[in-house]
Design a protein around this motif. Structure first.
Motif, PDB file in Angstrom:
ATOM      1  N   VAL A 164       0.839  -1.196   0.000  1.00  0.00           N
ATOM      2  CA  VAL A 164       0.000   0.000   0.000  1.00  0.00           C
ATOM      3  C   VAL A 164       0.872   1.243   0.000  1.00  0.00           C
ATOM      4  O   VAL A 164       1.831   1.352   0.761  1.00  0.00           O
ATOM      5  CB  VAL A 164      -0.928   0.035   1.237  1.00  0.00           C
ATOM      6  CG1 VAL A 164      -1.805   1.271   1.218  1.00  0.00           C
ATOM      7  CG2 VAL A 164      -1.774  -1.221   1.311  1.00  0.00           C
ATOM      8  N   LYS A 165       0.506   2.179  -0.867  1.00  0.00           N
ATOM      9  CA  LYS A 165       1.202   3.466  -0.928  1.00  0.00           C
ATOM     10  C   LYS A 165       0.138   4.560  -0.941  1.00  0.00           C
ATOM     11  O   LYS A 165      -0.840   4.480  -1.691  1.00  0.00           O
ATOM     12  CB  LYS A 165       2.043   3.536  -2.202  1.00  0.00           C
ATOM     13  CG  LYS A 165       2.784   4.835  -2.386  1.00  0.00           C
ATOM     14  CD  LYS A 165       3.567   4.817  -3.682  1.00  0.00           C
ATOM     15  CE  LYS A 165       4.133   6.185  -3.975  1.00  0.00           C
ATOM     16  NZ  LYS A 165       4.661   6.265  -5.329  1.00  0.00           N
ATOM     17  N   THR A 166       0.324   5.559  -0.106  1.00  0.00           N
ATOM     18  CA  THR A 166      -0.620   6.672  -0.073  1.00  0.00           C
ATOM     19  C   THR A 166      -0.341   7.582  -1.257  1.00  0.00           C
ATOM     20  O   THR A 166       0.739   8.147  -1.376  1.00  0.00           O
ATOM     21  CB  THR A 166      -0.512   7.455   1.249  1.00  0.00           C
ATOM     22  OG1 THR A 166      -0.734   6.550   2.331  1.00  0.00           O
ATOM     23  CG2 THR A 166      -1.520   8.589   1.292  1.00  0.00           C
ATOM     24  N   SER A 167      -1.336   7.719  -2.120  1.00  0.00           N
ATOM     25  CA  SER A 167      -1.223   8.580  -3.287  1.00  0.00           C
ATOM     26  C   SER A 167      -1.656  10.007  -2.941  1.00  0.00           C
ATOM     27  O   SER A 167      -1.119  10.968  -3.454  1.00  0.00           O
ATOM     28  CB  SER A 167      -2.096   8.007  -4.416  1.00  0.00           C
ATOM     29  OG  SER A 167      -1.986   8.767  -5.568  1.00  0.00           O
ATOM     30  N   TYR A 168      -2.654  10.118  -2.049  1.00  0.00           N
ATOM     31  CA  TYR A 168      -3.161  11.421  -1.619  1.00  0.00           C
ATOM     32  C   TYR A 168      -3.728  11.268  -0.219  1.00  0.00           C
ATOM     33  O   TYR A 168      -4.388  10.273   0.084  1.00  0.00           O
ATOM     34  CB  TYR A 168      -4.267  11.907  -2.565  1.00  0.00           C
ATOM     35  CG  TYR A 168      -5.062  13.074  -2.028  1.00  0.00           C
ATOM     36  CD1 TYR A 168      -4.572  14.372  -2.097  1.00  0.00           C
ATOM     37  CD2 TYR A 168      -6.300  12.873  -1.438  1.00  0.00           C
ATOM     38  CE1 TYR A 168      -5.306  15.436  -1.594  1.00  0.00           C
ATOM     39  CE2 TYR A 168      -7.045  13.928  -0.935  1.00  0.00           C
ATOM     40  CZ  TYR A 168      -6.539  15.209  -1.012  1.00  0.00           C
ATOM     41  OH  TYR A 168      -7.258  16.258  -0.505  1.00  0.00           O
ATOM     42  N   LEU A 169      -3.468  12.265   0.661  1.00  0.00           N
ATOM     43  CA  LEU A 169      -4.035  12.259   2.000  1.00  0.00           C
ATOM     44  C   LEU A 169      -4.317  13.685   2.441  1.00  0.00           C
ATOM     45  O   LEU A 169      -3.441  14.538   2.407  1.00  0.00           O
ATOM     46  CB  LEU A 169      -3.080  11.603   3.003  1.00  0.00           C
ATOM     47  CG  LEU A 169      -3.515  11.644   4.472  1.00  0.00           C
ATOM     48  CD1 LEU A 169      -4.810  10.867   4.695  1.00  0.00           C
ATOM     49  CD2 LEU A 169      -2.417  11.123   5.376  1.00  0.00           C
ATOM     50  N   ASN A 170      -5.552  13.941   2.843  1.00  0.00           N
ATOM     51  CA  ASN A 170      -5.933  15.217   3.429  1.00  0.00           C
ATOM     52  C   ASN A 170      -5.954  14.996   4.938  1.00  0.00           C
ATOM     53  O   ASN A 170      -6.852  14.331   5.451  1.00  0.00           O
ATOM     54  CB  ASN A 170      -7.306  15.659   2.915  1.00  0.00           C
ATOM     55  CG  ASN A 170      -7.718  17.015   3.447  1.00  0.00           C
ATOM     56  OD1 ASN A 170      -7.419  17.372   4.583  1.00  0.00           O
ATOM     57  ND2 ASN A 170      -8.421  17.764   2.617  1.00  0.00           N
ATOM     58  N   THR A 171      -4.970  15.524   5.657  1.00  0.00           N
ATOM     59  CA  THR A 171      -4.848  15.270   7.090  1.00  0.00           C
ATOM     60  C   THR A 171      -5.925  15.993   7.905  1.00  0.00           C
ATOM     61  O   THR A 171      -6.142  15.651   9.061  1.00  0.00           O
ATOM     62  CB  THR A 171      -3.454  15.677   7.605  1.00  0.00           C
ATOM     63  OG1 THR A 171      -3.218  17.043   7.279  1.00  0.00           O
ATOM     64  CG2 THR A 171      -2.381  14.788   7.010  1.00  0.00           C
ATOM     65  N   LEU A 178      -5.402   5.591  -2.079  1.00  0.00           N
ATOM     66  CA  LEU A 178      -4.340   4.637  -1.805  1.00  0.00           C
ATOM     67  C   LEU A 178      -4.091   3.764  -3.017  1.00  0.00           C
ATOM     68  O   LEU A 178      -5.025   3.264  -3.638  1.00  0.00           O
ATOM     69  CB  LEU A 178      -4.732   3.755  -0.619  1.00  0.00           C
ATOM     70  CG  LEU A 178      -5.153   4.511   0.636  1.00  0.00           C
ATOM     71  CD1 LEU A 178      -5.804   3.576   1.622  1.00  0.00           C
ATOM     72  CD2 LEU A 178      -3.961   5.208   1.261  1.00  0.00           C
ATOM     73  N   GLU A 179      -2.814   3.564  -3.333  1.00  0.00           N
ATOM     74  CA  GLU A 179      -2.442   2.664  -4.419  1.00  0.00           C
ATOM     75  C   GLU A 179      -2.242   1.275  -3.817  1.00  0.00           C
ATOM     76  O   GLU A 179      -1.492   1.112  -2.854  1.00  0.00           O
ATOM     77  CB  GLU A 179      -1.151   3.132  -5.085  1.00  0.00           C
ATOM     78  CG  GLU A 179      -0.712   2.225  -6.209  1.00  0.00           C
ATOM     79  CD  GLU A 179       0.597   2.675  -6.843  1.00  0.00           C
ATOM     80  OE1 GLU A 179       0.860   2.240  -7.970  1.00  0.00           O
ATOM     81  OE2 GLU A 179       1.360   3.450  -6.207  1.00  0.00           O
ATOM     82  N   TYR A 180      -2.926   0.284  -4.387  1.00  0.00           N
ATOM     83  CA  TYR A 180      -2.810  -1.102  -3.937  1.00  0.00           C
ATOM     84  C   TYR A 180      -2.115  -1.918  -5.017  1.00  0.00           C
ATOM     85  O   TYR A 180      -2.578  -1.983  -6.149  1.00  0.00           O
ATOM     86  CB  TYR A 180      -4.200  -1.704  -3.695  1.00  0.00           C
ATOM     87  CG  TYR A 180      -4.815  -1.407  -2.338  1.00  0.00           C
ATOM     88  CD1 TYR A 180      -4.536  -0.249  -1.637  1.00  0.00           C
ATOM     89  CD2 TYR A 180      -5.686  -2.311  -1.773  1.00  0.00           C
ATOM     90  CE1 TYR A 180      -5.105   0.002  -0.409  1.00  0.00           C
ATOM     91  CE2 TYR A 180      -6.284  -2.067  -0.541  1.00  0.00           C
ATOM     92  CZ  TYR A 180      -5.982  -0.911   0.141  1.00  0.00           C
ATOM     93  OH  TYR A 180      -6.543  -0.666   1.360  1.00  0.00           O
ATOM     94  N   LYS A 181      -0.988  -2.537  -4.666  1.00  0.00           N
ATOM     95  CA  LYS A 181      -0.308  -3.489  -5.553  1.00  0.00           C
ATOM     96  C   LYS A 181      -0.447  -4.852  -4.894  1.00  0.00           C
ATOM     97  O   LYS A 181       0.150  -5.115  -3.848  1.00  0.00           O
ATOM     98  CB  LYS A 181       1.165  -3.105  -5.727  1.00  0.00           C
ATOM     99  CG  LYS A 181       1.349  -1.855  -6.559  1.00  0.00           C
ATOM    100  CD  LYS A 181       2.815  -1.572  -6.776  1.00  0.00           C
ATOM    101  CE  LYS A 181       2.996  -0.327  -7.627  1.00  0.00           C
ATOM    102  NZ  LYS A 181       4.418   0.000  -7.830  1.00  0.00           N
ATOM    103  N   VAL A 182      -1.251  -5.703  -5.510  1.00  0.00           N
ATOM    104  CA  VAL A 182      -1.659  -6.970  -4.913  1.00  0.00           C
ATOM    105  C   VAL A 182      -0.876  -8.129  -5.538  1.00  0.00           C
ATOM    106  O   VAL A 182      -0.717  -8.194  -6.755  1.00  0.00           O
ATOM    107  CB  VAL A 182      -3.166  -7.206  -5.144  1.00  0.00           C
ATOM    108  CG1 VAL A 182      -3.627  -8.513  -4.527  1.00  0.00           C
ATOM    109  CG2 VAL A 182      -3.990  -6.032  -4.632  1.00  0.00           C
ATOM    110  N   THR A 183      -0.414  -9.046  -4.700  1.00  0.00           N
ATOM    111  CA  THR A 183       0.170 -10.308  -5.149  1.00  0.00           C
ATOM    112  C   THR A 183      -0.550 -11.407  -4.377  1.00  0.00           C
ATOM    113  O   THR A 183      -0.510 -11.432  -3.145  1.00  0.00           O
ATOM    114  CB  THR A 183       1.676 -10.372  -4.844  1.00  0.00           C
ATOM    115  OG1 THR A 183       2.324  -9.295  -5.509  1.00  0.00           O
ATOM    116  CG2 THR A 183       2.264 -11.704  -5.329  1.00  0.00           C
ATOM    117  N   VAL A 184      -1.264 -12.288  -5.118  1.00  0.00           N
ATOM    118  CA  VAL A 184      -1.974 -13.393  -4.475  1.00  0.00           C
ATOM    119  C   VAL A 184      -1.690 -14.704  -5.198  1.00  0.00           C
ATOM    120  O   VAL A 184      -1.452 -14.724  -6.405  1.00  0.00           O
ATOM    121  CB  VAL A 184      -3.493 -13.166  -4.421  1.00  0.00           C
ATOM    122  CG1 VAL A 184      -3.858 -12.092  -3.442  1.00  0.00           C
ATOM    123  CG2 VAL A 184      -4.079 -12.870  -5.770  1.00  0.00           C
TER     124      VAL A 184
END
Length: 187
Positions: A164-171, A178-184
């Motif tokens: 998981v990588k935060t692409s944008y966050l308004n605090t 959130l960018e999700y890169k999934v490996t299953v």
């Protein structure tokens, strides 16, 4: 007395010698492992706590006074129905949604969530399938990972992880992309 004991022994031996036929079990077959597939996916989750149509709403809150301007105070539980898109923009093609709960589980300044989420796919190759996520999500860490603990449809019995990588966050209001890169791995 002797006759009674002798009769009892005859009954016991007769019962012990009687053959028992049972259909409770069957013959075993040799184990043949199922061939596993590895699937990689990449998409974006849009978690919106603000506005007229939020995708995450508070369903339970701790009986304490939250810190000022804290959109996710400790002990708060959110129900979510977040869109999953191909790109980071909300106008990108929607490929599914994340439905479930997350709980704000950290008492310090480093926001941590515990997530119970079903990532359901509504279009494409995996339409009608989903991934089950049950994991701790340390939001303030740059490199974080969620556990995939199962799934349904084409992802039945899946296991794996999501980077998981935060692409944008308004605090201020808690809105995030959130960018999700999934490996299953799955049958």
């Amino acid at each position: 007395m002797v006759r009674g004991i002798l009769l009892a022994w005859i009954v016991v031996l007769s019962i012990a010698a009687a053959s028992v036929h049972c259909e409770y079990y069957s013959t075993s077959t040799p184990y043949e492992p199922v061939r596993q597939k590895k699937t990689h996916l990449r998409f974006f989750l849009h978690d919106t706590l603000s506005g007229e149509k939020p995708t995450a709403v508070i369903v339970a809150r701790a009986n304490s006074t939250p810190k000022r301007n804290d959109p996710t105070p400790f002990g708060t539980t959110f129900a979510i129905d977040d869109p999953l898109t191909e790109g980071p923009e909300l106008t990108s093609k929607v490929i599914g949604n994340a439905q479930g709960l997350y709980l704000s589980s950290s008492q310090d300044k480093n926001l941590t969530l515990v997530m119970y989420v079903d990532l359901g796919f509504t279009t494409g190759k995996f339409k009608g399938s989903s991934l089950s996520v049950f994991s701790r999500n340390p939001v303030t860490e740059a490199n974080r990972e969620l556990a995939v603990v199962g799934g349904r449809g084409k992802f039945r019995m899946a296991r794996g992880f999501i980077k998981v990588k935060t692409s944008y966050l308004n605090t201020t209001n808690g809105d995030a992309v959130l960018e999700y890169k999934v490996t299953v791995v799955h049958p």
